[in-house]
Design a protein around this motif. Structure first.
Motif, mmCIF file in Angstrom:
data_model
loop_
_atom_site.group_PDB
_atom_site.id
_atom_site.type_symbol
_atom_site.label_atom_id
_atom_site.label_comp_id
_atom_site.label_asym_id
_atom_site.label_seq_id
_atom_site.Cartn_x
_atom_site.Cartn_y
_atom_site.Cartn_z
ATOM 1 N N LEU A 122 -2.914 -17.624 39.186
ATOM 2 C CA LEU A 122 -3.730 -16.994 38.128
ATOM 3 C C LEU A 122 -4.489 -15.803 38.709
ATOM 4 C CD1 LEU A 122 -5.018 -20.246 36.367
ATOM 5 C CD2 LEU A 122 -3.375 -18.574 35.453
ATOM 6 N N PRO A 123 -5.070 -14.945 37.862
ATOM 7 C CA PRO A 123 -5.783 -13.765 38.379
ATOM 8 C C PRO A 123 -6.992 -14.094 39.257
ATOM 9 C CG PRO A 123 -5.199 -13.446 36.077
ATOM 10 C CD PRO A 123 -4.871 -14.877 36.409
ATOM 11 N N THR A 125 -10.143 -14.426 38.560
ATOM 12 C CA THR A 125 -11.343 -13.623 38.317
ATOM 13 C C THR A 125 -12.430 -14.418 37.584
ATOM 14 O OG1 THR A 125 -10.449 -12.880 36.211
ATOM 15 C CG2 THR A 125 -10.005 -11.487 38.131
ATOM 16 N N ASN A 126 -12.074 -15.594 37.067
ATOM 17 C CA ASN A 126 -13.013 -16.402 36.262
ATOM 18 C C ASN A 126 -13.650 -15.567 35.143
ATOM 19 O OD1 ASN A 126 -12.516 -18.613 37.896
ATOM 20 N ND2 ASN A 126 -14.184 -18.109 39.305
ATOM 21 N N CYS A 127 -12.825 -14.759 34.494
ATOM 22 C CA CYS A 127 -13.349 -13.818 33.495
ATOM 23 C C CYS A 127 -13.692 -14.503 32.162
ATOM 24 C CB CYS A 127 -12.333 -12.707 33.253
ATOM 25 S SG CYS A 127 -10.854 -13.277 32.392
ATOM 26 N N LYS A 128 -13.224 -15.712 31.952
ATOM 27 C CA LYS A 128 -13.542 -16.534 30.762
ATOM 28 C C LYS A 128 -12.867 -16.066 29.470
ATOM 29 C CE LYS A 128 -18.111 -17.978 32.451
ATOM 30 N NZ LYS A 128 -18.097 -17.262 33.723
ATOM 31 N N GLN A 129 -11.966 -15.078 29.546
ATOM 32 C CA GLN A 129 -11.301 -14.624 28.309
ATOM 33 C C GLN A 129 -10.445 -15.721 27.673
ATOM 34 O OE1 GLN A 129 -9.607 -10.479 28.267
ATOM 35 N NE2 GLN A 129 -9.908 -10.722 30.477
ATOM 36 N N GLU A 132 -12.196 -20.703 28.934
ATOM 37 C CA GLU A 132 -12.577 -21.667 29.975
ATOM 38 C C GLU A 132 -13.530 -20.998 30.955
ATOM 39 O OE1 GLU A 132 -11.727 -24.709 29.555
ATOM 40 O OE2 GLU A 132 -10.376 -24.213 27.914
ATOM 41 N N THR A 134 -13.648 -21.343 34.203
ATOM 42 C CA THR A 134 -13.025 -20.938 35.475
ATOM 43 C C THR A 134 -11.504 -20.939 35.337
ATOM 44 O OG1 THR A 134 -12.800 -23.186 36.318
ATOM 45 C CG2 THR A 134 -14.878 -22.056 36.824
ATOM 46 N N CYS A 135 -10.865 -20.217 36.252
ATOM 47 C CA CYS A 135 -9.400 -20.215 36.270
ATOM 48 C C CYS A 135 -8.884 -21.618 36.608
ATOM 49 C CB CYS A 135 -8.885 -19.219 37.311
ATOM 50 S SG CYS A 135 -9.203 -17.493 36.906
ATOM 51 N N PRO A 153 -5.274 -13.675 28.727
ATOM 52 C CA PRO A 153 -4.917 -12.275 28.483
ATOM 53 C C PRO A 153 -4.862 -11.456 29.765
ATOM 54 C CG PRO A 153 -6.970 -12.879 27.325
ATOM 55 C CD PRO A 153 -6.536 -14.070 28.112
ATOM 56 N N ALA A 154 -5.623 -11.852 30.751
ATOM 57 C CA ALA A 154 -5.656 -11.089 32.008
ATOM 58 C C ALA A 154 -4.272 -11.027 32.659
ATOM 59 C CB ALA A 154 -6.666 -11.716 32.961
HETATM 60 S S1 SF4 Z 1 -8.510 -15.641 31.189
HETATM 61 FE FE1 SF4 Z 1 -9.070 -17.603 32.111
HETATM 62 S S2 SF4 Z 1 -7.385 -18.097 33.488
HETATM 63 FE FE2 SF4 Z 1 -7.189 -15.965 32.965
HETATM 64 S S3 SF4 Z 1 -8.250 -14.888 34.605
HETATM 65 FE FE3 SF4 Z 1 -9.747 -15.199 32.990
HETATM 66 S S4 SF4 Z 1 -10.743 -17.157 33.475
HETATM 67 FE FE4 SF4 Z 1 -8.893 -17.023 34.719
#
Ligand code: SF4
Length: 181
Positions: A122-123, A125-129, A132, A134-135, A153-154
Motif C-alpha cells: 500500500l502507499p 501514507t495513512n492518508c485516511k482517504q 480507515e 491507517t493503511c 484512491p491513493a
Molecule cells: S487510502 Fe487508506 S490504504 Fe490508501 S494510502 Fe490512504 S490510508 Fe493507506
C-alpha cells in the motif's frame, strides 16, 4: 442433484454469547468430498486442505466451511439470514457439481494473503482517504473482503502503479473476494 436433503441447525456460537451473531450448519446425508476440488477451482480465496477434506472461504463478512458431511456459515446478523445463507451455499455446491465437466478441479492449497503482505504494497501514507485511520487497518479489511482495492484512491496515483499491479496480481491469484460471492 448431489445434496437433496439435509438437516439445518441455526444457533448462536457459545464462544460469542450476547454478540447477536448467528451460525448455521447443514448436516448432509451424502459425502461432498469430491466437490471440494471443483469449489477450490471456482471460489477465489478458498483455502483447501485435502488431508482434512475441508475447504474454508470468506463470503462477504461470513466465514464458510465445507466438510465431507457438513456445510457451515458463521458471523451472520440474524437467524433468517443464516438460513438463507446456508440454502445459498447448498445451491452453490449443487450447481458446482452439475457443472463439474466444465471445471478443471484444483487440488492445490492456496494461501490467503496476510494483512502484512498487503500492507507492504500500500502507499503507506495513512492518508485516511479510504475511511480507515491507517493503511494497516485497510490491509486487514482488504484481506477480510470488507474493502476493495478501489477503496484506496491513493493507489491510482502514478507513483504507486507498480504496487497496484502487484496487489492486483495477488488479488487474481488468492484474493478473498470470491468469483461466486
Ligand atoms: S487510502 Fe487508506 S490504504 Fe490508501 S494510502 Fe490512504 S490510508 Fe493507506
Amino acid at each position: 442433484m448431489l445434496i437433496e436433503k439435509y438437516d439445518m441447525e441455526v444457533f448462536t456460537p457459545p464462544c460469542d454469547p450476547g454478540a447477536e451473531r448467528y451460525a448455521a450448519r447443514a448436516r448432509l446425508l451424502v459425502d461432498m468430498t469430491e466437490v471440494l476440488p471443483y469449489l477450490n477451482a471456482t471460489l477465489r480465496g478458498a483455502v483447501y486442505v485435502p488431508e482434512a477434506n475441508a475447504l474454508t472461504w470468506k463470503k462477504g463478512g461470513h466465514n464458510v466451511a465445507f466438510h465431507a458431511y457438513e456445510i457451515a456459515t458463521s458471523n451472520v446478523e440474524d437467524r433468517e439470514s443464516a438460513e438463507k445463507e446456508l440454502e445459498g451455499l447448498v445451491d452453490l455446491v449443487n450447481r458446482t457439481w452439475e457443472r463439474r465437466v466444465e471445471i478443471t478441479p484444483d487440488h492445490k492449497i492456496h494461501q490467503r494473503p496476510t494483512p502484512m503482505a498487503i500492507y507492504k504494497l500500500l502507499p503507506l501514507t495513512n492518508c485516511k482517504q479510504c475511511g480507515e485511520s491507517t493503511c494497516y487497518t485497510f490491509a486487514i479489511k482488504l484481506t477480510a473482503s470488507q474493502k476493495k482495492l478501489a477503496d484506496c484512491p491513493a493507489l491510482a496515483e502514478p507513483q504507486y502503479a507498480l504496487k497496484l499491479s502487484s496487489l492486483q496480481e495477488i488479488m487474481i491469484n488468492s484474493p478473498s473476494i470470491g468469483k461466486e460471492g
